[in-house]
Design a protein around this motif. Structure first.
Motif, PDB file in Angstrom:
ATOM      1  N   VAL A   8       0.844  -1.199   0.000  1.00 22.66           N
ATOM      2  CA  VAL A   8       0.000   0.000   0.000  1.00 22.66           C
ATOM      3  C   VAL A   8       0.876   1.245   0.000  1.00 22.66           C
ATOM      4  O   VAL A   8       0.608   2.212  -0.726  1.00 22.66           O
ATOM      5  CB  VAL A   8      -0.936   0.005   1.224  1.00 22.66           C
ATOM      6  N   LEU A   9       1.930   1.212   0.791  1.00 24.74           N
ATOM      7  CA  LEU A   9       2.841   2.353   0.865  1.00 24.74           C
ATOM      8  C   LEU A   9       3.498   2.623  -0.479  1.00 24.74           C
ATOM      9  O   LEU A   9       3.596   3.782  -0.909  1.00 24.74           O
ATOM     10  CB  LEU A   9       3.912   2.085   1.931  1.00 24.74           C
ATOM     11  N   GLU A  10       3.927   1.577  -1.164  1.00 26.23           N
ATOM     12  CA  GLU A  10       4.560   1.763  -2.475  1.00 26.23           C
ATOM     13  C   GLU A  10       3.575   2.396  -3.456  1.00 26.23           C
ATOM     14  O   GLU A  10       3.938   3.282  -4.236  1.00 26.23           O
ATOM     15  CB  GLU A  10       5.075   0.441  -3.025  1.00 26.23           C
ATOM     16  N   GLN A  11       2.321   1.950  -3.427  1.00 25.07           N
ATOM     17  CA  GLN A  11       1.300   2.549  -4.286  1.00 25.07           C
ATOM     18  C   GLN A  11       1.156   4.038  -3.979  1.00 25.07           C
ATOM     19  O   GLN A  11       1.078   4.870  -4.885  1.00 25.07           O
ATOM     20  CB  GLN A  11      -0.044   1.856  -4.070  1.00 25.07           C
ATOM     21  N   ALA A  12       1.133   4.353  -2.690  1.00 22.42           N
ATOM     22  CA  ALA A  12       0.930   5.742  -2.274  1.00 22.42           C
ATOM     23  C   ALA A  12       2.093   6.631  -2.680  1.00 22.42           C
ATOM     24  O   ALA A  12       1.888   7.772  -3.122  1.00 22.42           O
ATOM     25  CB  ALA A  12       0.737   5.804  -0.753  1.00 22.42           C
ATOM     26  N   ILE A  13       3.311   6.131  -2.561  1.00 25.63           N
ATOM     27  CA  ILE A  13       4.494   6.914  -2.922  1.00 25.63           C
ATOM     28  C   ILE A  13       4.431   7.344  -4.383  1.00 25.63           C
ATOM     29  O   ILE A  13       4.883   8.432  -4.750  1.00 25.63           O
ATOM     30  CB  ILE A  13       5.781   6.109  -2.641  1.00 25.63           C
ATOM     31  N   GLY A  14       3.816   6.498  -5.215  1.00 23.59           N
ATOM     32  CA  GLY A  14       3.732   6.804  -6.640  1.00 23.59           C
ATOM     33  C   GLY A  14       2.693   7.846  -7.004  1.00 23.59           C
ATOM     34  O   GLY A  14       2.785   8.448  -8.083  1.00 23.59           O
ATOM     35  N   VAL A  15       1.706   8.087  -6.128  1.00 20.40           N
ATOM     36  CA  VAL A  15       0.610   9.003  -6.496  1.00 20.40           C
ATOM     37  C   VAL A  15       0.358  10.106  -5.475  1.00 20.40           C
ATOM     38  O   VAL A  15      -0.318  11.088  -5.791  1.00 20.40           O
ATOM     39  CB  VAL A  15      -0.709   8.220  -6.720  1.00 20.40           C
ATOM     40  N   SER A  16       0.878   9.972  -4.277  1.00 20.71           N
ATOM     41  CA  SER A  16       0.621  10.953  -3.228  1.00 20.71           C
ATOM     42  C   SER A  16       1.884  11.749  -2.913  1.00 20.71           C
ATOM     43  O   SER A  16       2.863  11.183  -2.418  1.00 20.71           O
ATOM     44  CB  SER A  16       0.129  10.253  -1.952  1.00 20.71           C
ATOM     45  N   PRO A  17       1.893  13.059  -3.164  1.00 25.53           N
ATOM     46  CA  PRO A  17       3.065  13.882  -2.833  1.00 25.53           C
ATOM     47  C   PRO A  17       3.409  13.806  -1.343  1.00 25.53           C
ATOM     48  O   PRO A  17       4.593  13.810  -0.983  1.00 25.53           O
ATOM     49  CB  PRO A  17       2.623  15.298  -3.220  1.00 25.53           C
TER      50      PRO A  17
END
Length: 208
Positions: free
Chosen positions: A117-126
């Protein structure tokens, strides 16, 4: 404030903390079920059984919630980085560093679901991306501290840029961390830790 007022304030604070933890627990479940992009604050609030107003007292949105969850997980990783480091030889340093690398990568394996989940977030959430950058720098500075200890005790090779060495060592671990999270690693964690540590210490430490 009288005794009754203090007790009332304490109870209110306790209820607030319980509500916050309930939201975090529910949010983690939603993130794991839906992934970062599909997860919504509405799903989290519903699962937690709290009102919108109550939830937004504690968090600004799902990015904010994930960062708190991220901090909890990163604290476990950083505990490994804080392993006491006072080697008296290259061999002793190698053993400590290899154990750290193994523990770091093994924790990535254990925390794979939330790390996905964190990896997904790093890609789309500043916000998540910036938090990861901050976390990365914290680890690099801790590695640099250990390198300086080794240097001050005459264990390292001369002429090296220690900051670059520290960054390189973290990036190697980070690469394997994400491979493990994705289930893409080509060898057991033990073998990875042994191989990367051997290369790292051979380059940094004197051959004595």
């Amino acid at each position: 404030m009288d005794k009754k007022g203090v007790e009332t304030s304490d109870k209110r604070h306790l209820r607030s903390m319980i509500t916050r933890e309930k939201i975090l627990k529910s949010a983690k479940e939603v993130f794991l079920e839906e992934g970062f992009q599909k997860a919504t604050i509405s799903q989290m609030i519903k699962k937690a059984g709290v009102g919108y107003g109550t939830a937004y007292v504690h968090f600004e949105g799902k990015d904010d919630i994930l960062i708190v969850l991220m901090e909890d997980v990163m604290a476990k990783f950083y505990e490994i980085a804080e392993t006491p480091f006072s080697p008296r030889s290259k061999e002793e340093a190698n053993d400590i560093i290899e154990n750290q690398a193994y523990s770091f990568l093994k924790l990535a394996e254990k925390e794979r679901d939330i790390m996905c989940v964190l990896e997904q977030a790093i890609g789309v959430s500043p916000e998540a991306a910036n938090k990861w950058k901050e976390t990365r720098e914290k680890f690099i500075q801790r590695i640099l501290k250990d390198i300086h200890y080794s240097h001050e005790n005459g264990l390292t090779r001369a002429g090296l840029n220690f900051e670059l060495v520290a960054r390189g060592w973290f990036f190697v671990n980070e690469m394997y961390l994400w491979e493990i999270v994705r289930g893409e690693q080509r060898a057991p964690v033990e073998e990875i830790a042994e191989a990367i540590t051997s290369v790292y210490t051979a380059g940094l430490y004197k051959g004595v």
